[in-house]
Scaffold this motif. Structure first.
Motif, PDB file in Angstrom:
ATOM      1  N   CYS A 141       2.973  -4.855 -17.544  1.00 24.98           N
ATOM      2  CA  CYS A 141       1.410  -5.113 -17.135  1.00 24.98           C
ATOM      3  C   CYS A 141       0.534  -4.201 -16.389  1.00 24.98           C
ATOM      4  CB  CYS A 141       1.292  -7.064 -16.770  1.00 24.98           C
ATOM      5  SG  CYS A 141      -0.652  -7.972 -16.395  1.00 24.98           S
ATOM      6  N   LYS A 142      -0.485  -4.427 -16.508  1.00 25.94           N
ATOM      7  CA  LYS A 142      -1.585  -3.380 -15.789  1.00 25.94           C
ATOM      8  C   LYS A 142      -1.974  -4.057 -14.373  1.00 25.94           C
ATOM      9  CE  LYS A 142      -5.952  -3.716 -16.951  1.00 25.94           C
ATOM     10  NZ  LYS A 142      -7.563  -3.236 -17.286  1.00 25.94           N
ATOM     11  N   TYR A 143      -1.157  -5.360 -14.155  1.00 31.30           N
ATOM     12  CA  TYR A 143      -1.811  -6.228 -12.526  1.00 31.30           C
ATOM     13  C   TYR A 143      -0.634  -5.502 -11.702  1.00 31.30           C
ATOM     14  CZ  TYR A 143      -5.983  -7.185 -14.323  1.00 31.30           C
ATOM     15  OH  TYR A 143      -7.513  -6.631 -15.379  1.00 31.30           O
ATOM     16  N   ASN A 144       0.494  -5.583 -12.983  1.00 30.42           N
ATOM     17  CA  ASN A 144       1.807  -6.156 -11.598  1.00 30.42           C
ATOM     18  C   ASN A 144       2.105  -4.954 -10.523  1.00 30.42           C
ATOM     19  OD1 ASN A 144       3.120  -7.903 -13.691  1.00 30.42           O
ATOM     20  ND2 ASN A 144       3.929  -6.571 -14.704  1.00 30.42           N
ATOM     21  N   SER A 157       3.330  -4.873  -4.340  1.00 31.56           N
ATOM     22  CA  SER A 157       2.446  -4.869  -3.802  1.00 31.56           C
ATOM     23  C   SER A 157       1.807  -5.962  -2.449  1.00 31.56           C
ATOM     24  CB  SER A 157       1.686  -3.295  -3.795  1.00 31.56           C
ATOM     25  OG  SER A 157       1.742  -2.302  -3.947  1.00 31.56           O
ATOM     26  N   THR A 158       1.477  -6.904  -2.909  1.00 31.54           N
ATOM     27  CA  THR A 158       0.812  -8.237  -2.714  1.00 31.54           C
ATOM     28  C   THR A 158       2.053  -9.099  -1.751  1.00 31.54           C
ATOM     29  OG1 THR A 158      -1.901  -7.214  -3.504  1.00 31.54           O
ATOM     30  CG2 THR A 158      -1.595  -9.514  -2.279  1.00 31.54           C
ATOM     31  N   LEU A 159       2.140  -9.394  -2.638  1.00 31.11           N
ATOM     32  CA  LEU A 159       3.513 -10.240  -2.371  1.00 31.11           C
ATOM     33  C   LEU A 159       4.092  -9.621  -1.043  1.00 31.11           C
ATOM     34  CD1 LEU A 159       4.634 -11.477  -6.338  1.00 31.11           C
ATOM     35  CD2 LEU A 159       3.337 -12.314  -3.775  1.00 31.11           C
ATOM     36  N   GLU A 160       4.764  -8.055  -1.120  1.00 31.51           N
ATOM     37  CA  GLU A 160       5.451  -8.190  -0.183  1.00 31.51           C
ATOM     38  C   GLU A 160       4.686  -7.425   1.450  1.00 31.51           C
ATOM     39  OE1 GLU A 160       8.183  -4.750  -3.130  1.00 31.51           O
ATOM     40  OE2 GLU A 160       6.856  -3.823  -2.205  1.00 31.51           O
ATOM     41  N   SER A 161       3.457  -7.434   1.379  1.00 24.54           N
ATOM     42  CA  SER A 161       2.711  -7.205   2.546  1.00 24.54           C
ATOM     43  C   SER A 161       2.491  -8.691   2.653  1.00 24.54           C
ATOM     44  CB  SER A 161       1.099  -7.271   1.782  1.00 24.54           C
ATOM     45  OG  SER A 161       1.745  -5.203   1.763  1.00 24.54           O
ATOM     46  N   ILE A 162       2.861  -9.737   2.408  1.00 23.40           N
ATOM     47  CA  ILE A 162       2.806 -11.421   2.837  1.00 23.40           C
ATOM     48  C   ILE A 162       4.359 -11.582   3.503  1.00 23.40           C
ATOM     49  CG2 ILE A 162       2.883 -13.800   2.069  1.00 23.40           C
ATOM     50  CD1 ILE A 162       0.258 -13.120  -0.248  1.00 23.40           C
ATOM     51  N   ALA A 166      -3.342 -14.170   2.300  1.00 23.22           N
ATOM     52  CA  ALA A 166      -3.801 -12.522   1.210  1.00 23.22           C
ATOM     53  C   ALA A 166      -5.050 -12.504   2.742  1.00 23.22           C
ATOM     54  CB  ALA A 166      -4.074 -12.618   0.188  1.00 23.22           C
ATOM     55  N   ARG A 167      -5.498 -13.252   3.538  1.00 19.50           N
ATOM     56  CA  ARG A 167      -7.197 -13.532   3.528  1.00 19.50           C
ATOM     57  C   ARG A 167      -6.700 -12.747   4.627  1.00 19.50           C
ATOM     58  NH1 ARG A 167      -9.287 -18.294   0.840  1.00 19.50           N
ATOM     59  NH2 ARG A 167      -8.133 -19.269   2.598  1.00 19.50           N
ATOM     60  N   ALA A 168      -5.048 -13.523   5.448  1.00 17.04           N
ATOM     61  CA  ALA A 168      -5.039 -12.642   6.970  1.00 17.04           C
ATOM     62  C   ALA A 168      -4.097 -11.526   6.820  1.00 17.04           C
ATOM     63  CB  ALA A 168      -3.698 -14.121   7.086  1.00 17.04           C
ATOM     64  N   LEU A 169      -4.080 -10.828   5.811  1.00 12.34           N
ATOM     65  CA  LEU A 169      -4.054  -9.543   5.575  1.00 12.34           C
ATOM     66  C   LEU A 169      -4.490  -8.630   5.919  1.00 12.34           C
ATOM     67  CD1 LEU A 169      -1.162  -9.321   3.011  1.00 12.34           C
ATOM     68  CD2 LEU A 169      -0.618  -9.019   5.552  1.00 12.34           C
ATOM     69  N   PRO A 170      -4.894  -7.836   7.076  1.00 11.79           N
ATOM     70  CA  PRO A 170      -6.673  -6.495   6.857  1.00 11.79           C
ATOM     71  C   PRO A 170      -6.045  -5.401   5.566  1.00 11.79           C
ATOM     72  CG  PRO A 170      -3.744  -5.756   8.130  1.00 11.79           C
ATOM     73  CD  PRO A 170      -3.733  -7.334   7.723  1.00 11.79           C
ATOM     74  N   ALA A 171      -7.273  -5.527   5.566  1.00  7.86           N
ATOM     75  CA  ALA A 171      -7.421  -4.892   3.927  1.00  7.86           C
ATOM     76  C   ALA A 171      -6.550  -3.434   4.241  1.00  7.86           C
ATOM     77  CB  ALA A 171      -9.377  -4.431   3.904  1.00  7.86           C
ATOM     78  N   SER A 172      -6.333  -2.527   5.014  1.00  4.09           N
ATOM     79  CA  SER A 172      -5.821  -1.384   4.558  1.00  4.09           C
ATOM     80  C   SER A 172      -4.687  -1.921   4.578  1.00  4.09           C
ATOM     81  CB  SER A 172      -5.255  -1.459   5.787  1.00  4.09           C
ATOM     82  OG  SER A 172      -4.923  -1.699   7.261  1.00  4.09           O
ATOM     83  N   GLN A 173      -3.602  -3.020   4.245  1.00  6.97           N
ATOM     84  CA  GLN A 173      -2.392  -3.746   3.710  1.00  6.97           C
ATOM     85  C   GLN A 173      -2.335  -4.313   2.484  1.00  6.97           C
ATOM     86  OE1 GLN A 173       0.044  -5.514   6.618  1.00  6.97           O
ATOM     87  NE2 GLN A 173      -0.363  -4.544   8.435  1.00  6.97           N
ATOM     88  N   LEU A 174      -3.860  -4.378   1.704  1.00 12.41           N
ATOM     89  CA  LEU A 174      -3.665  -4.569   0.669  1.00 12.41           C
ATOM     90  C   LEU A 174      -4.117  -3.945  -0.834  1.00 12.41           C
ATOM     91  CD1 LEU A 174      -6.050  -7.971   1.136  1.00 12.41           C
ATOM     92  CD2 LEU A 174      -3.209  -8.395   0.386  1.00 12.41           C
ATOM     93  N   PRO A 175      -3.731  -3.567  -2.084  1.00 16.19           N
ATOM     94  CA  PRO A 175      -3.121  -2.352  -2.328  1.00 16.19           C
ATOM     95  C   PRO A 175      -5.026  -2.921  -3.213  1.00 16.19           C
ATOM     96  CG  PRO A 175      -2.449  -3.656  -3.978  1.00 16.19           C
ATOM     97  CD  PRO A 175      -2.718  -4.914  -2.165  1.00 16.19           C
ATOM     98  N   LEU A 224      -8.870 -12.109  -8.174  1.00 16.79           N
ATOM     99  CA  LEU A 224      -8.569 -11.265  -9.326  1.00 16.79           C
ATOM    100  C   LEU A 224      -6.811 -11.473  -9.099  1.00 16.79           C
ATOM    101  CD1 LEU A 224      -8.039  -9.828 -12.044  1.00 16.79           C
ATOM    102  CD2 LEU A 224      -8.304  -7.435  -9.703  1.00 16.79           C
ATOM    103  N   MET A 225      -6.163 -11.864  -7.886  1.00 19.34           N
ATOM    104  CA  MET A 225      -5.098 -12.215  -7.875  1.00 19.34           C
ATOM    105  C   MET A 225      -4.679 -13.332  -8.403  1.00 19.34           C
ATOM    106  SD  MET A 225      -3.099  -9.199  -7.186  1.00 19.34           S
ATOM    107  CE  MET A 225      -4.214  -8.289  -8.746  1.00 19.34           C
ATOM    108  N   ASP A 226      -5.648 -14.339  -7.886  1.00 17.15           N
ATOM    109  CA  ASP A 226      -5.856 -15.624  -7.750  1.00 17.15           C
ATOM    110  C   ASP A 226      -6.069 -15.789  -9.828  1.00 17.15           C
ATOM    111  OD1 ASP A 226      -5.441 -16.394  -5.569  1.00 17.15           O
ATOM    112  OD2 ASP A 226      -7.593 -17.094  -5.700  1.00 17.15           O
ATOM    113  N   LYS A 227      -6.304 -14.889 -10.184  1.00 23.30           N
ATOM    114  CA  LYS A 227      -6.614 -15.066 -12.110  1.00 23.30           C
ATOM    115  C   LYS A 227      -5.009 -14.973 -12.777  1.00 23.30           C
ATOM    116  CE  LYS A 227      -8.997 -14.461 -16.001  1.00 23.30           C
ATOM    117  NZ  LYS A 227      -9.621 -15.851 -16.237  1.00 23.30           N
ATOM    118  N   VAL A 228      -4.448 -13.484 -11.836  1.00 26.33           N
ATOM    119  CA  VAL A 228      -3.462 -12.921 -12.828  1.00 26.33           C
ATOM    120  C   VAL A 228      -2.193 -14.003 -12.540  1.00 26.33           C
ATOM    121  CG1 VAL A 228      -1.864 -10.807 -12.589  1.00 26.33           C
ATOM    122  CG2 VAL A 228      -4.259 -10.576 -12.379  1.00 26.33           C
ATOM    123  N   ILE A 229      -2.283 -14.628 -11.697  1.00 23.51           N
ATOM    124  CA  ILE A 229      -0.828 -14.840 -10.743  1.00 23.51           C
ATOM    125  C   ILE A 229      -1.174 -16.708 -11.229  1.00 23.51           C
ATOM    126  CG2 ILE A 229       0.660 -15.428  -8.546  1.00 23.51           C
ATOM    127  CD1 ILE A 229      -0.296 -13.300  -6.784  1.00 23.51           C
TER     128      ILE A 229
END
Length: 675
Positions: free
Chosen positions: A77-80, A85-90, A141-150, A163-168
């Motif tokens: 999937c194109k969003y995988n 990466s987002t889940l792992e950062s959290i 997700a909002r608590a993470l700095p932008a540098s830790q989000l893909p 977008l992640m809300d829609k995908v998940i």
């Protein structure tokens, strides 16, 4: 093609060898359990007995196998990759209360995404339904700095989270990774990342326009490409160095080059170098050359699979999912498969199919039992127990194929499943329980051997027939054909003559196990209200149900009600073998002639629909056993030591890594597409 585990909770109940038992002592197979999954570990017996040159070869091949993980995840999937990466950062940065249901369910979802290499279930292909709240996710997700989000180039943090809300969380968005439903546009309705902006009709028209139907040696069209529309025109984008997935493929190639220097012989070095050429050029002609060289080289002990191989992830059965595996020969156990492959022509001649569809001269069928050293891509964490390659029909016919049975994986399944209670709960009587306890270990391994070595290698297409003519039913029919070939021949007295079986009743254990699983047990893997959609499950259902329906007049297979429970009773094993033979003849005819309508009718009428009452019963009975329907593995850890010149001086293997630990390490060290 690959053979998946029929029933991990039933397979191999009899006593294992003394060597295996010694290896198993004090080894903790069970690693983790969540949702419908249990994660195991496997041993690599014999690794310490390899030479330093062989260990070094294994080491660099394992590095190449692990570096394709991102490719498979992105193909699914194109969003995988962004989701992972987002889940792992959290997960890494979470500072809140870890006892809340939101956090605990978040961790389960992350583990599911790791296991499935994406947001869709690895078997059902349905999108996971997160049990944690969207509010919890958004806050973290909002608590993470932008540098830790893909974030994509130019993407804001707010738009990314939306977008992640829609995908998940949106169950209707990209709901199914691979859709095989009859009558629908299978490309538009599938969430995989193998096509974009095109319809099924456009894809089929495109390949029809470029295929040369007179070519006796056709390439595997679409195997290593993504099909997209650019400027209103359908085009292919190849996976290669300088093309799609270049960052990962370049690192794979770097390690293959290192491995080439330690090849066991010139022929092995030549096919490794040819694979490097394929990755560099993307040429499918080169891939065919590599496949021929790989199939013909049978002397080396160490071997591997690396590339775009199986097409189960494509609803049109064309594009190969990236897969990696490294293995070495189990010399003692390979005597069994050697006997089978040496008699391949006998079994082909004895097959009950039309002589027009038989191979007059079976070429180059080789089989061995192997020890898996590492699993990667589409073979990790969930892995097959047997593999037969290459998949190209003309290469099989002209040059043969290699088949492997992965014995240390089946041993791990067996050891972890002892005492599960499944046989006692579902078998009809003590007769069937004893039959399976006495014979199923050998019978099931032999079924895998014959499925891979003989089944996939058997038969031939008529001139002008393209295997792709069977479209979305191609994989299901091919797996059914291989199963049927193995089932039919397991009852052949030839196996007693060869000394593989010592008791003429051995095959009955696999017959009972197969029918029980096909008609009932595999339903434990399906959600209530769903039909069967995965190719292997469909094939086992259509084989079992067809035999059940066709054998009703003779009461060959009986579904018996007792104390409110349903049981399978086989009344005549000889007649069941005859039914397997009849169905094998028909499935081979369908493949050999490219009869799409007959294949469609067979699968749709016998392999898709689920009896809701029986399904409900199976789920309830299985739930009481408290078992996970799916199993997968963590890999062992290989550590190399080097001298001052960078030469490997030793390689050690360890089994001390947990599931979460391994997944996070792989994301850190083997994720070139997310850097």
């Amino acid at each position: 093609m690959k053979k998946t585990l029929i029933a991990a909770t039933i397979v191999a109940l009899s006593t294992t060898s003394s060597i295996t038992m010694a290896q198993n002592q004090n080894f903790d197979y069970k690693v983790d359990r969540f949702a419908d999954v249990e994660v195991l570990r496997y041993q690599v017996p014999g690794f310490d007995d390899l030479s330093l040159k062989q260990k070094t070869l294994v080491y660099y091949l394992t590095q190449a196998a692990l570096l394709g993980r991102d490719i498979l995840t992105d193909q699914n999937c194109k969003y995988n990759l962004q989701v992972r990466s987002t889940l792992e950062s959290i997960y890494r940065n979470y500072k809140g209360d870890k006892t809340t249901s939101d956090y605990k369910n978040f961790v389960v979802y992350l583990k599911q995404v790791w296991f499935a290499n994406g947001i869709h279930h690895h078997y059902s292909m349905d999108k996971f339904k997160p049990a944690f709240s969207q509010a919890f996710f958004d806050k973290q997700a909002r608590a993470l700095p932008a540098s830790q989000l893909p974030l994509a180039k130019g993407q804001t943090k707010a738009s990314f989270i939306k977008l992640m809300d829609k995908v998940i969380f949106d169950p209707t968005f990209m709901a199914k990774r691979v859709n095989l439903a009859d009558g629908q546009d299978l490309i538009v309705t599938s969430a995989n990342n193998l096509y974009e902006g095109v319809t099924q009709r456009e894809v089929e028209a495109y390949y029809k326009s470029i295929k040369d139907t007179t070519d006796a040696h056709p390439i595997s069209y679409g195997l290593n490409t993504k099909v997209v529309k650019e400027n209103g025109k359908v085009v292919e984008k190849p996976y290669k160095v300088g093309g799609l997935y270049s960052a990962a493929i370049t690192k794979i190639v770097d390690n293959l080059k290192k491995a080439s220097a330690y090849a066991e012989n010139d022929a092995q070095k030549a096919y490794i170098d040819k694979l490097i050429e394929f990755y560099t050029t993307g040429s499918l002609k080169t891939f065919d050359e590599y496949s021929i060289m790989w199939a013909q080289e049978t002397k080396s002990d160490v071997d591997f699979i690396n590339g775009f191989i199986e097409n189960y992830g494509d609803p049109l059965s064309m594009t190969g999912s990236w897969e990696g595996m490294v293995q070495f020969r189990n010399k003692a156990a390979s005597k069994r498969t050697g006997l089978i492959s040496a008699n391949a022509q006998y079994f082909e001649n004895a097959s009950p199919v039309d002589p027009r569809f038989k191979k007059e001269n079976v070429q180059g069928v080789s089989a061995k039992v192997i020890t898996a050293a590492i699993l990667g891509g589409d073979s990790y964490p969930s892995t097959p127990i047997g593999i037969n390659l290459p998949n190209s029909n003309w290469i099989r016919a002209a040059y043969g194929s290699k088949s492997v049975t992965i014995e240390n994986i089946t041993d791990a399944y067996d050891e972890s499943s002892k005492g599960s209670g499944t046989v006692e709960e579902f078998a009809y009587s003590p007769v069937e329980v004893n039959l399976m306890k006495k014979y199923l270990t050998l019978a099931d391994k032999l079924h895998t051997d014959m499925h891979e070595c003989l089944g996939h290698a058997s038969g031939k297409l008529l001139p002008g027939v393209d295997a792709g003519q069977l479209k979305n039913y191609r994989s299901t029919l091919e797996e059914g054909r291989a199963d049927l070939f193995a089932l039919y021949h397991m009852a052949d007295p030839k196996l007693l003559e060869l000394g593989i079986f010592t008791d003429s009743d051995t095959y009955k254990a696999e017959y009972y196990n197969y029918i029980l699983n096909g008609l009932m047990l595999q339903l434990r893997r399906i959600e209530p209200g769903k039909n069967i959609e995965e190719a292997h499950m469909r094939n086992r259902m259509f084989v079992s149900r067809w035999c059940y329906e066709r054998g009703k007049s003779d009461n060959v297979i009986e579904m018996v009600k007792r104390d409110g429970k349903t049981y399978i009773k086989i009344n005549d094993y000889a007649k069941l073998r005859n039914l397997f033979g009849q169905l094998l003849a028909e499935v081979q005819r369908i493949k050999s002639t490219g009869d799409y309508e007959a294949g469609r009718s067979l699968v749709e009428n016998y392999g898709v629909k689920v009896d809701p009452e029986l399904h409900k019963e199976v789920l309830a009975r299985y739930a009481k056993l408290n078992l996970a329907p799916y199993k997968g593995f963590v890999n062992p850890v290989y550590t190399a030591t080097f001298d001052a010149k960078g030469n490997v001086t030793d390689v050690k293997v360890a089994y001390n890594e947990g599931y979460t630990q391994q997944m996070l390490r792989y994301s850190r060290d083997y994720s070139p597409l997310t850097k």
